[in-house]
Design a protein around this motif. Structure first.
Motif, short mmCIF file in Angstrom:
data_model
loop_
_atom_site.label_atom_id
_atom_site.label_comp_id
_atom_site.label_asym_id
_atom_site.label_seq_id
_atom_site.Cartn_x
_atom_site.Cartn_y
_atom_site.Cartn_z
N ALA A 439 0.83 -1.21 0.00
CA ALA A 439 0.00 0.00 0.00
C ALA A 439 0.86 1.25 0.00
O ALA A 439 0.56 2.23 -0.71
CB ALA A 439 -0.92 -0.01 1.22
N LEU A 440 1.94 1.26 0.77
CA LEU A 440 2.86 2.40 0.77
C LEU A 440 3.55 2.53 -0.58
O LEU A 440 3.76 3.65 -1.08
CB LEU A 440 3.90 2.24 1.87
CG LEU A 440 3.38 2.37 3.32
CD1 LEU A 440 4.47 1.97 4.30
CD2 LEU A 440 2.92 3.79 3.60
N GLY A 441 3.90 1.39 -1.19
CA GLY A 441 4.53 1.43 -2.50
C GLY A 441 3.60 2.01 -3.56
O GLY A 441 4.05 2.74 -4.46
N ILE A 442 2.32 1.71 -3.48
CA ILE A 442 1.36 2.26 -4.45
C ILE A 442 1.32 3.78 -4.35
O ILE A 442 1.33 4.49 -5.37
CB ILE A 442 -0.03 1.65 -4.19
CG1 ILE A 442 -0.03 0.16 -4.54
CG2 ILE A 442 -1.10 2.38 -4.99
CD1 ILE A 442 -1.29 -0.57 -4.14
N LEU A 443 1.26 4.30 -3.13
CA LEU A 443 1.26 5.76 -2.97
C LEU A 443 2.58 6.36 -3.43
O LEU A 443 2.60 7.47 -4.00
CB LEU A 443 1.00 6.12 -1.51
CG LEU A 443 -0.36 5.73 -0.92
CD1 LEU A 443 -0.48 6.22 0.52
CD2 LEU A 443 -1.51 6.28 -1.75
N LYS A 444 3.66 5.64 -3.20
CA LYS A 444 4.98 6.20 -3.54
C LYS A 444 5.18 6.32 -5.06
O LYS A 444 5.59 7.37 -5.56
CB LYS A 444 6.07 5.32 -2.94
CG LYS A 444 7.47 5.82 -3.15
CD LYS A 444 7.68 7.15 -2.45
CE LYS A 444 9.10 7.66 -2.66
NZ LYS A 444 10.09 6.79 -1.99
N VAL A 445 4.86 5.27 -5.79
CA VAL A 445 5.10 5.29 -7.23
C VAL A 445 4.12 6.22 -7.94
O VAL A 445 4.39 6.68 -9.07
CB VAL A 445 5.01 3.87 -7.84
CG1 VAL A 445 6.09 2.98 -7.25
CG2 VAL A 445 3.64 3.26 -7.62
N ASN A 446 2.99 6.53 -7.31
CA ASN A 446 2.03 7.46 -7.90
C ASN A 446 2.07 8.81 -7.21
O ASN A 446 1.14 9.62 -7.36
CB ASN A 446 0.61 6.88 -7.79
CG ASN A 446 0.40 5.66 -8.65
OD1 ASN A 446 0.15 5.76 -9.86
ND2 ASN A 446 0.53 4.49 -8.05
N GLY A 447 3.13 9.08 -6.46
CA GLY A 447 3.21 10.29 -5.65
C GLY A 447 3.08 11.57 -6.44
O GLY A 447 2.36 12.50 -6.04
N ASP A 448 3.78 11.68 -7.58
CA ASP A 448 3.74 12.92 -8.35
C ASP A 448 2.33 13.24 -8.83
O ASP A 448 1.90 14.41 -8.79
CB ASP A 448 4.69 12.81 -9.55
CG ASP A 448 6.15 12.75 -9.12
OD1 ASP A 448 6.43 13.22 -8.00
OD2 ASP A 448 6.98 12.23 -9.88
N ASP A 449 1.61 12.23 -9.30
CA ASP A 449 0.25 12.47 -9.78
C ASP A 449 -0.71 12.76 -8.62
O ASP A 449 -1.60 13.61 -8.74
CB ASP A 449 -0.24 11.25 -10.56
CG ASP A 449 0.55 11.02 -11.84
OD1 ASP A 449 1.11 12.01 -12.37
OD2 ASP A 449 0.62 9.86 -12.28
N LEU A 450 -0.54 12.08 -7.49
CA LEU A 450 -1.45 12.26 -6.37
C LEU A 450 -1.30 13.64 -5.73
O LEU A 450 -2.27 14.20 -5.22
CB LEU A 450 -1.21 11.17 -5.31
CG LEU A 450 -1.53 9.74 -5.74
CD1 LEU A 450 -1.15 8.75 -4.65
CD2 LEU A 450 -3.01 9.59 -6.10
N LEU A 451 -0.11 14.20 -5.79
CA LEU A 451 0.10 15.53 -5.20
C LEU A 451 -0.53 16.63 -6.04
O LEU A 451 -0.62 17.77 -5.58
CB LEU A 451 1.60 15.80 -5.05
CG LEU A 451 2.32 14.99 -3.96
CD1 LEU A 451 3.81 15.27 -3.99
CD2 LEU A 451 1.74 15.31 -2.59
N GLU A 452 -1.00 16.28 -7.25
CA GLU A 452 -1.62 17.28 -8.13
C GLU A 452 -3.13 17.36 -7.94
O GLU A 452 -3.77 18.27 -8.48
CB GLU A 452 -1.31 16.95 -9.59
CG GLU A 452 0.17 16.98 -9.93
CD GLU A 452 0.78 18.36 -9.75
OE1 GLU A 452 0.06 19.35 -9.99
OE2 GLU A 452 1.97 18.44 -9.38
#
Length: 943
Positions: A439-452
């Motif tokens: 679950a942490l890995g999912i947020l990490k690899v999609n971090g740039d998009d999620l911060l937008e």
């Protein structure tokens, strides 16, 4: 994210380990061993020892043949570690690293034990297994400890001999045995064992990659053993990370989760559960039927009865095995995934292991485990990715809404099944920490998009789109062809298990213990608000009363855990007694409990009350039943209170009770008023007498000092005669009990005697002459309760009349009984004798207004008495205070008054016309100065 932000997040995740405080509950040594080796809960350690071990398998003896002049031991790899012996298993763990070598051997698989060459320094054993593999053990340590271990191992082997008959049928269900038998032993007649739905409906994923994986595991089984005798080396972990072949996945899942050991220890238990509960209905079964067609509907097997029936059987069997859980939503998704690779029995035991050991509380009535892990996951995000957490909190994004389906369905409904099964491989191998890492890995690899994005909907949409592209290249624009071949799923695995490797099982448990109390408290508060909102409307109970009743109700049911949803929420009779004793004065434990007769009276009355409150007549009370019962018991209307009490004894609904019922009512009143008879509680009449005495003392003091009434000060300390008030109250209640019994039989209606209602055996007694028979008959006729010619029946109207004719019992039903039920507070156990008098007296002194009012009343009463001439006839006043003054100012014979009270309901006959038996009873009914003797006399008179 920038490079510096990435470094900062990594540093924060490393510091997380240092900041965590271990608040976990102590775990026993046996429990640690069971968790590490995934053993059944009934296993415990018999002994342990240090040892070197090496294993030789029959399939690689020629490959490892030692060179000339080299010992056979040198040709084998030797592991040094710790050996454990349990009732059914021999366990080994390498001392260097737990992943270096772990060995789990079921004792039923050992065919022969041989001692090696003995010397004064070491002891050696050679174990020959069913597969002809040999395990050589060289013990390290003191010789007597080694011999002790060997003796216990010998005893354990002897005890496991009966289990060897279950070995052959169990091995026939293992695909690894089929794989070796067909390709090594050349057995062409052997058939593959029963397997999951995928064998018929195809396995999800690319079938072209199956053969290399299958070859890898085939080689591993030859070198390191299989199923009940497998040795887990680093290659075992690596082979699972690469991917488990579909045909072996069911067995590997069983092996990693420990379900294989439970299945072997409980042969045919699954079928027995189904057969024993065939045709039975339950709420869990109803819920299962609703969700069967919603279980992985994209898989073909669950669109046909074949898959649906298997799914129904496993879920139904688990609901009967664990009735506290029964069935929970999302459990069908998990079982549907297991059944693709497993038989029904295998899936059942794997489900048991996952629910009990990996994700406890996930599939429960309150889902407390899932809610707890959501809080743990948020804490991990906050500590390892502070920028992400800051963005989530600033935009009020509900992370739990996003991640809850991941954890609850173990990613089966979030990503395509082939990838979800790969996550399941690692989850069962590593433990629950794998879910957090992924679950942490999912947020990490999609971090740039999620911060937008700044809302939940876009957050979910980005992740959903990501899950659908896991098979695509993670670096499609890279000039390096090797990088272009790396898929997004491979990138996710590397990110999850490399960058978040610090998220260990121990850390997860520490975080769970850290937040468990708050989560359980929130669940309990929510459950309480919900249930209180659904309670029936009441006349005599406030919301505060209902809240306190709720707490006391579930506190009395020790087996029920509200937050975990375990145990029955209904109250049996023993819990009912404990429940009432926590807030009812007349039900609290006291000095009289050691008297057998009193204990019998208590249980009989409480049983009547329990049955009256049990509206469904099922032998248990719900919270609604208790609320209805207490609301009726707390009625402020006198007649309603009397009618309510009489209803406990009116079983037929005819508003009448017979002679036996009259005696039962009398015994119930004796029990209910025991707290007042013993002086532990004080009623209003005693309280009024004390108030009057205080007021009189103040009036006398003001008269002697010449002070005006307004100048009288409340005394700082006044002594009262506690024994006096206690004795007066005791006599009053005993007298009321005697009067009730006498009047009940005098004013009850007579019915024709029948043989069915005979109270006594009136047959002739051997050796009794006619005169003796006549006297005995006349004695029975003289007793209203035992007169065989008059069978008494008392109706409700007569009962009300008798109660209202006695001031003590009238007050008891009007006020005393109601005020003895403290639903507004949690009442502690009553103190020693006289405590209630003292605490009440202290309260009177603190209430200056009430005492001053009593002083004014007493002054007015004295003035009235002084205005009456000494020779004039006394006119009785309706004012109770004047009557009290007369009793205080005149002397009288106490025994004579009590006798007159007993005869207050005169039947028109003078004393001379009364029977000799009644006169004898009245003459013997007298009090002496000993309160206990008074009580004994009354009891003797009543019986």
């Amino acid at each position: 994210m920038s490079f510096l932000d990435t470094l900062r997040q990594k540093a924060a995740s490393v510091r997380l380990l240092d900041r965590m405080v271990d608040v976990s509950q102590p775990v026993s040594r046996d429990q640690k061993i069971r968790n590490e080796f995934k053993l059944p809960p009934e296993e415990f350690t018999l002994d342990d020892a240090n040892a070197d071990i090496s294993v030789m398998h029959p399939y690689d003896k020629m490959k490892n043949k030692p060179a000339e002049g080299q010992s056979s031991r040198a040709a084998r790899y030797v592991y040094s570690g710790h050996l454990y012996l349990t009732a059914h298993y021999l366990l080994f763990k390498d001392s260097f690293d737990s992943t270096s070598c772990t060995l789990t051997i079921n004792l039923s698989t050992i065919r022969k034990v041989e001692r090696g060459a003995a010397n004064s320094y070491t002891t050696s054993l050679t174990l020959t297994l069913y597969s002809e593999s040999q395990v050589i053990i060289n013990f390290i340590g003191l010789r007597h400890r080694t011999e002790q271990f060997c003796r216990k191992m010998k005893d354990a082997l002897r005890d496991n001999v009966p289990n060897t008959k279950n070995l052959s049928p169990f091995l026939e269900s293992c695909y690894s045995e089929y794989l070796i038998a067909k390709n090594i032993l050349g057995n062409s007649d052997i058939h593959p064992p029963p397997t999951g739905l995928g064998y018929k409906f195809r396995y999800p994923g690319d079938a072209s990659k199956e053969k290399p994986k299958l070859k890898l595991w085939f080689d591993y089984f030859q070198k390191q053993g299989k199923n009940l005798t497998i040795m887990k080396t680093p290659l075992f972990h690596k082979a699972i990370r690469v991917g488990v072949p579909n045909r072996l996945r069911g067995e590997i899942w069983e092996l990693c989760s420990g379900a294989m050991y439970s299945r072997f220890a409980n042969p045919n238990a699954y079928q027995h559960i189904l057969e024993a509960n065939t045709g039975k209905e339950s709420r869990a079964i109803e819920e299962i039927e609703k969700d069967l067609n919603r279980s992985l509907p994209e898989y073909a097997a669950y669109q046909e009865e074949t898959g649906i029936s298997r799914l129904r059987n496993v879920l139904t069997a688990y609901s009967w095995k664990n009735p506290d859980v029964g069935y929970c939503q999302a459990m069908n998704i998990l079982v549907a995934g297991l059944l693709i690779f497993m038989t029904e029995e295998q899936a059942f035991w794997c489900l048991v292991s996952i629910c009990d050991n990996y994700v406890p509380g996930y599939y429960s009535k309150t889902m407390y485990g899932t809610l707890l892990d959501q809080r743990v996951f948020e804490s991990f995000v906050e500590q390892t990715m502070p920028l992400m957490w800051e963005h989530i909190t600033e935009n009020d994004i509900q992370l739990s809404v996003v991640s809850l389906p991941w954890f609850l369905s173990l990613f089966f409904t979030s990503m395509p099944l082939p990838f979800a099964f790969r996550i399941m491989d690692l989850f069962l191998l590593n433990g629950p920490n794998a879910l957090f890492q992924v679950a942490l890995g999912i947020l990490k690899v999609n971090g740039d998009d999620l911060l937008e994005v700044d809302d939940d909907g876009m957050f979910i949409a980005i992740l959903k789109r990501y899950f659908q592209t896991l098979d695509q290249s993670a670096n499609p624009d890279s000039s390096n062809p090797k990088y272009r071949q790396i898929t997004k799923f491979q990138e996710l695995l590397v990110t999850s298990f490399k960058e978040f490797s610090n998220i260990t099982i121990d850390l997860v448990e520490q975080q769970r213990n850290r937040y468990r109390k708050d989560i359980l408290h929130n669940i309990e508060s929510f459950a309480k608000r919900t249930q209180l909102r659904n309670l029936p409307s009441t006349r005599n109970l406030s919301q505060e009363n209902l809240s306190n009743i709720y707490d006391l109700f579930y506190l009395s049911i020790e087996s029920h855990k509200i937050s975990m949803g375990t145990g029955s929420s209904n109250m049996d009779f023993e819990a009912f007694i404990q429940f009432l004793s926590s807030f009812c004065d007349w039900c609290k434990p006291g000095d009289s409990d050691h008297i057998p007769r009193f204990r019998k009276q208590k249980r009989e009355f409480l049983k009547r009350m329990f049955n009256r409150w049990d509206r469904a007549e099922v032998g248990e009370l719900t919270l609604n039943d208790v609320v209805y019962g207490l609301d009726a018991a707390l009625s402020k209307d006198l007649m309603s209170s009397i009618n309510y009490f009489f209803g406990f004894f009116d079983q037929s609904g005819s508003e009448t009770v017979n002679g036996e019922g009259i005696l039962q009512i009398s015994e119930a009143l004796l029990f209910l008023t025991d707290a007042w008879k013993s002086g532990k509680c004080v009623d209003k009449l005693t309280k009024r007498a004390i108030e009057d005495d205080i007021a009189d003392s103040l009036v006398l003091k003001s008269s002697a000092s010449g002070q005006m009434l307004e100048d009288v000060q409340l005394p700082s300390g006044v002594t009262i005669e506690e024994e006096k008030y206690k004795q007066e109250q005791t006599e009053r209640y005993l007298c009321a009990a005697s009067n009730f019994l006498q009047r009940s039989f005098e004013y009850s209606k007579a019915t024709e005697p029948t043989e069915e209602v005979d109270l006594l055996d009136l047959s002739d007694t051997d050796g009794e002459n006619d005169d003796a028979k006549k006297k005995r008959w006349e004695a029975l006729r003289a007793n209203a309760a035992l007169n065989p010619e008059k069978r008494s029946v008392m109706n409700l109207a007569t009962f009300r009349m008798i109660i209202l004719a006695d001031a003590t019992y009238e007050l008891f039903f009007a006020e005393t009984f109601r005020k003895s039920i403290h639903v507004d507070e949690k009442v502690v156990a009553l103190d020693g004798r006289g405590g209630a008098l003292r605490s009440m007296f202290d309260g009177l002194l603190a209430d200056g207004k009430r005492v001053a009012s009593q002083v004014r009343r007493r002054v007015d009463s004295v003035a009235t008495r002084n205005s009456v001439s000494s020779g004039s006839a006394l006119e009785l006043s309706d004012n109770q205070d004047e009557v009290d003054d007369f009793s205080n100012d005149h002397t009288f014979d106490e025994n004579e008054v009590l006798k007159n009270e007993l005869l207050s309901f005169d039947d028109g006959k003078d004393d001379g016309e009364r029977s000799a038996q009644q006169q004898k009873k009245l003459q013997t009914f007298s009090f002496n100065d000993d309160p206990q003797s008074r009580e004994n006399s009354l009891i003797e008179f009543e019986t």
